[in-house]
Write an enzyme that holds these catalytic residues in place. Structure first.
Site, PDB file in Angstrom:
ATOM      1  N   ASP A 430      12.778  58.523  10.013  1.00  0.00           N
ATOM      2  CA  ASP A 430      12.650  58.485   8.557  1.00  0.00           C
ATOM      3  C   ASP A 430      13.956  57.964   7.955  1.00  0.00           C
ATOM      4  O   ASP A 430      14.947  57.783   8.665  1.00  0.00           O
ATOM      5  CB  ASP A 430      12.337  59.912   8.089  1.00  0.00           C
ATOM      6  CG  ASP A 430      12.047  59.987   6.608  1.00  0.00           C
ATOM      7  OD1 ASP A 430      11.571  58.984   6.044  1.00  0.00           O
ATOM      8  OD2 ASP A 430      12.301  61.056   6.014  1.00  0.00           O
ATOM      9  N   GLU A 433      15.325  52.877   5.733  1.00  0.00           N
ATOM     10  CA  GLU A 433      15.238  51.607   4.961  1.00  0.00           C
ATOM     11  C   GLU A 433      16.519  50.785   5.069  1.00  0.00           C
ATOM     12  O   GLU A 433      16.407  49.568   5.022  1.00  0.00           O
ATOM     13  CB  GLU A 433      14.933  51.929   3.494  1.00  0.00           C
ATOM     14  CG  GLU A 433      13.542  52.467   3.262  1.00  0.00           C
ATOM     15  CD  GLU A 433      13.311  53.844   3.910  1.00  0.00           C
ATOM     16  OE1 GLU A 433      14.265  54.638   3.912  1.00  0.00           O
ATOM     17  OE2 GLU A 433      12.220  54.090   4.411  1.00  0.00           O
ATOM     18  N   ASP A 520       6.431  58.550   0.816  1.00  0.00           N
ATOM     19  CA  ASP A 520       6.264  59.674  -0.109  1.00  0.00           C
ATOM     20  C   ASP A 520       5.269  59.366  -1.216  1.00  0.00           C
ATOM     21  O   ASP A 520       5.642  59.084  -2.362  1.00  0.00           O
ATOM     22  CB  ASP A 520       7.627  60.068  -0.682  1.00  0.00           C
ATOM     23  CG  ASP A 520       8.565  60.562   0.411  1.00  0.00           C
ATOM     24  OD1 ASP A 520       8.064  60.912   1.514  1.00  0.00           O
ATOM     25  OD2 ASP A 520       9.783  60.591   0.173  1.00  0.00           O
TER      26      ASP A 520
END
Ligand code: GLC
Length: 838
Positions: A430, A433, A520
């Site tokens: 996670d 990015e 999310d």
């Protein structure tokens, strides 16, 4: 209900508009200081085996080649010097196997191959490229009015193609946008987009690939550039689309779709270029339960027990960040989890796998080996002036592995050894990015999503696998290369098991390493609807193993929303409930008995269909075809499938199942469109619907509208509590009545690589003579393969007069009139022919 191009829900449309406006303003503003220069005219032509390299009057050089017979590659170096031909997206290199036939005239250069196929026409003044298919139809054509251009000062590049106003676009990876993407402005810049609203762009993934559909004919275009890229798909000018990047080369592939011009052919060629997902472990196709976070150990055990005592099937439990010691990856909080191996062992004996989250940020802490080792190895990112780059994330100030350094990947991959030894089965990457928190030193300002301080500064250094560069260049590859480090590391440590990796960020080709979830999302009906368009488009972007957080991550869901979501997602490739910290309990039993019963049935449906879903993943590995599919993908000549209107999305699972979930509050029926060319049989009632028609279908809360294609063969099994029980569960096939046809079932050990060395079995089931015979044939040597022990014929209006199994009268046959389903048990060891006399 279908076919309006601008079918955006009102809120989404406004947001999308606001964002694109912002984008146009940004471009216009940056244009002000830019020095755009057109590529110019062709001044010299050098012939190569598979195409030409042109020198243009601007000084740029362009290579136009046949990458493959049905794939044309265009590469332009603005300053005339090509970079090393290296790509994170592709797994096959330019094979230069296609010999080009080059014909020059005063006006043009024409390139064909020795076999009948596409043709490239290059015009010299100004330089433009046109690609034609084998029949002479234009596939793509540069817009001479807006030539290929470069901004030599800032490094930006841009190209435009002429556009037919009735051309539709799909793909583009993970975009919070409606199913078809014409008229959209799209930006690729991986962003931690907590609670993104419909229309917000960019979000987590960057896949600059799309499939275009024009009057039944498809082509694809992949712009392989890892900088910030953008696409304007006919919004600014309906007769043109434009794509470009903030830097790098103009490097794109046109997938002509071959003679057939089908979406399947386009995607197969794209998958050939960027890779197919290796068959995941069977357990990862089961139901998965997550929350931020389950702890302490007693809670995790309670959740596991909750499934088993209520007889709700499940395979996986997730541990989110709170299992760690101060969010230090590869550690445990020993207060919450005093004895991980013991807990994991118990869970495993109960049929549960455990997946833990691993983020990229490594806490700066002199007493933390992951940090000191990483620093000693030189594996962390550096700033442009050679200091260790540090930024805040969950653990506080962190250093970050440079996953574009092969040594750093190997090192990070090796850190998984401890977790694997303890009994962890899979890894969830996670915040890759990469996401960071703005520094404390910054004066307070509004929390905006696309905030430059929420990722690395653009000048942070990357080693780029031998082509060093800055973060502006490699940002979009960070998540993918992290997932790669995980996949390759785990594979090396456990060569006999198939790795399972789940990632939030990625770039084109991510499917080679990881499953993807849509980040999310929000507990809202709008998001449930959006998830359908997001997942089908991810699927046709080459990524088969995709899912959205069931129930929505942010905010509480009401019982109806959660129940409908669990039902709608039951046949989506990655099936996991997840919810943010501090929110409601969100297990299948959290909303009272009625909902629990329905939720159990949704998950049971998933498990019943696992033999079919598993076969689809094997098919993907071989052909690149997606597991979840938008209708147009299989029915490209049926215009009714081009632009489905929210909230009436539908999707296909493989070729043979059509799912039409209820995506709106309070609805107990919904319109369903049956694509032209096939008839469809209601899974629950056996009723037949003709292709090309609409019907209003009853869908009480307890029912997922589900249809099977007449002629299809669908392997199923009885409900099991987890995939570990499958080996002992009898295998059935549902023979969908109403058309002749054939289907295949793949079986293997469900994990490991024995299937690549012959330990597999494929069963082909053929339905012929108008449903009067069903034949089963097996190939492959997988000794533990389950025989087919039951044949169910779905869609029969009456029980046949006579049924024979390998010539003998069938025994214990049953027929359910209200399901129009006939059940024919087969003898132990199976059978090879069943005949029916109506
Ligand atoms: C991010 C992830 C989310 C996770 C949370 C805590 O928001 O997207 O899934 O639960 O971080 O790790």
């Amino acid at each position: 209900m279908i076919l309006s191009v601008q079918n955006l829900i009102a809120r989404g449309r406004l947001r999308a508009f606001a964002f694109s406006l912002l984008f146009v303003i940004t471009i216009a503003a940056s244009d002000a200081g830019a020095a755009w220069r057109a590529a110019g005219n062709v001044s010299a032509v050098a012939r190569e085996t598979n195409g030409v390299v042109l020198t243009l009057s601007s000084g740029a050089r362009v290579a136009v080649t046949f990458f493959d017979l049905d794939v044309v590659r265009v590469r332009a170096a603005p300053r005339g010097v090509f970079e090393r031909d290296y790509s994170y997206a592709t797994w096959s290199r330019d094979r230069k196997t296609v010999a080009a036939v080059i014909k020059e005239t005063g006006e043009t250069i024409e390139i064909t191959t020795r076999v009948e196929g596409p043709k490239i026409i290059i015009r010299r003044r100004p330089f433009t490229v046109t690609v034609l298919d084998a029949r002479g139809n234009v596939v793509v054509e540069d817009d001479a009015a807006r030539p290929v251009s470069f901004d030599l000062e800032n490094g930006a590049i841009e190209a435009s193609k002429r556009r037919d106003e009735l051309e539709f676009y799909y793909g583009f990876g993970e975009k919070a946008m409606p199913t078809s993407r014409q008229g959209q402005v799209i930006v690729n810049w991986n962003t931690d987009a907590f609670a993104y609203a419909p229309g917000v762009d960019p979000i987590y993934q960057s896949i600059p690939f799309f499939i275009a559909l024009r009057q039944g004919r498809a082509y694809g275009l992949f712009f392989d550039n890892t900088y910030r890229t953008h696409f304007d798909m006919g919004r600014t000018a309906p007769n043109r689309y434009t794509f470009g990047a903030a830097g790098g080369e103009l490097n794109y592939y046109v997938f002509t779709g071959g003679r057939e011009r089908t979406p399947q052919k386009v995607l197969a060629d794209y998958a050939e270029l960027t890779g197919r997902m290796p068959l995941p472990p069977l357990w990862s196709l089961g139901y998965q339960q997550s929350r931020y976070s389950y702890y302490p150990e007693a809670k995790v055990r309670e959740i596991a027990r909750g499934f088993r005592t209520r007889k709700i099937p499940a395979d996986v439990i997730y541990l989110d960040i709170d299992y760690m010691d101060g969010y230090r990856v590869f550690t445990w909080d020993k207060q919450k989890f005093p004895d991980p191996p013991r807990m994991l062992g118990d869970l495993s004996r109960d049929g549960f796998r455990t997946v833990v989250i691993i983020d990229p940020g490594i806490k700066v802490d002199e007493n933390y080996p992951a940090y000191t080792e990483g620093r000693a190895g030189g594996f962390f990112h550096q700033t442009k002036d050679g200091r260790e780059f540090q930024a805040k994330v969950w653990p506080g100030v962190c250093a970050f592995p440079d996953f574009t350094n092969p040594k750093a990947r190997e090192w990070f991959g090796s850190l998984y050894a401890k977790n694997l030894d303890e009994g962890i089965s899979g890894f969830w990457n996670d915040m890759n990015e990469p996401a960071t928190f703005p520094p404390d030193t910054r004066p307070p300002q509004p929390n905006v999503m696309h905030d430059a301080a929420k990722t690395f500064p653009l000048d942070v250094r990357h080693s780029g696998d031998g082509t060093p560069g800055d973060h502006a260049r490699y940002h979009n590859t960070y998540g993918m290369q992290m997932a790669r480090a995980t996949f390759e590391g785990v594979q090396k440590l456990r060569p006999d098991a198939r790795p399972f990796v789940l990632t939030r960020a990625g770039y084109a080709g991510i499917q080679r390493f990881s499953a993807v979830w849509t980040g999310d999302n929000v507990a809202s009906w709008e998001h449930l609807q959006l998830s359908m368009a997001m997942l089908t488009n991810m699927s046709v972007s080459g990524v088969p193993f995709v899912g959205a957080d069931v129930g929505g991550f942010a905010n509480n869901a009401n019982a109806e929303l959660y129940t409908r979501w669990l039902q709608a997602a039951a046949l989506t490739p990655f099936y996991r409930s997840h919810v943010a910290t501090g929110l409601q309990e969100r297990e299948p039993w959290s909303f009272g008995e009625t909902h629990e019963r329905i939720n159990r049935a949704s998950i049971e449906l998933r498990y019943q269909l696992l033999p079919y879903i598993y076969t689809l993943f094997r098919e993907h590995e071989q052909t690149g075809m997606p597991v979840m599919r938008p209708l147009w993908f299989n029915y490209p000549t049926d215009y009714n499938t081009y632009s489905p209107s929210l909230p009436f999305e539908q999707f296909l699972v493989g070729r043979d199942l059509l799912v039409a979930p209820v995506l709106t509050q309070g609805d107990t029926k919904r319109p369903v469109y049956f694509p032209k060319g096939d008839a469809w049989i209601d899974w629950w009632t056996g009723a037949r619907y003709e292709g090309g028609t609409f019907a209003e279908i009853d869908a009480p809360l307890s029912r997922l509208p589900l249809f099977a294609r007449a002629g299809a063969i669908i392997p199923v099994q009885p409900v099991v509590q987890h995939t570990g029980e499958m080996a002992r569960a009898p295998l059935s096939v549902v023979v969908v009545h109403g058309a002749d046809g054939e289907g295949r079932i793949h079986q293997d050990a469900g994990d490991g690589y024995g299937y690549r060395r012959g330990a597999w079995r494929a069963t082909t089931v053929t339905q012929a003579a108008g449903g009067r015979t069903v034949r089963l044939k097996h190939v492959g040597d997988f000794a533990e393969a389950r025989p087919v022990s039951l044949v169910e014929v779905l869609g029969l209006n009456a029980k046949p007069k006579e049924i024979r199994v390998d010539g003998r009268e069938a025994k214990n046959v049953s027929y359910e009139r209200d399901e129009r389903r006939l059940r024919v048990p087969l003898p132990d060891g199976g059978a090879s022919e069943i005949t029916f006399v109506p």
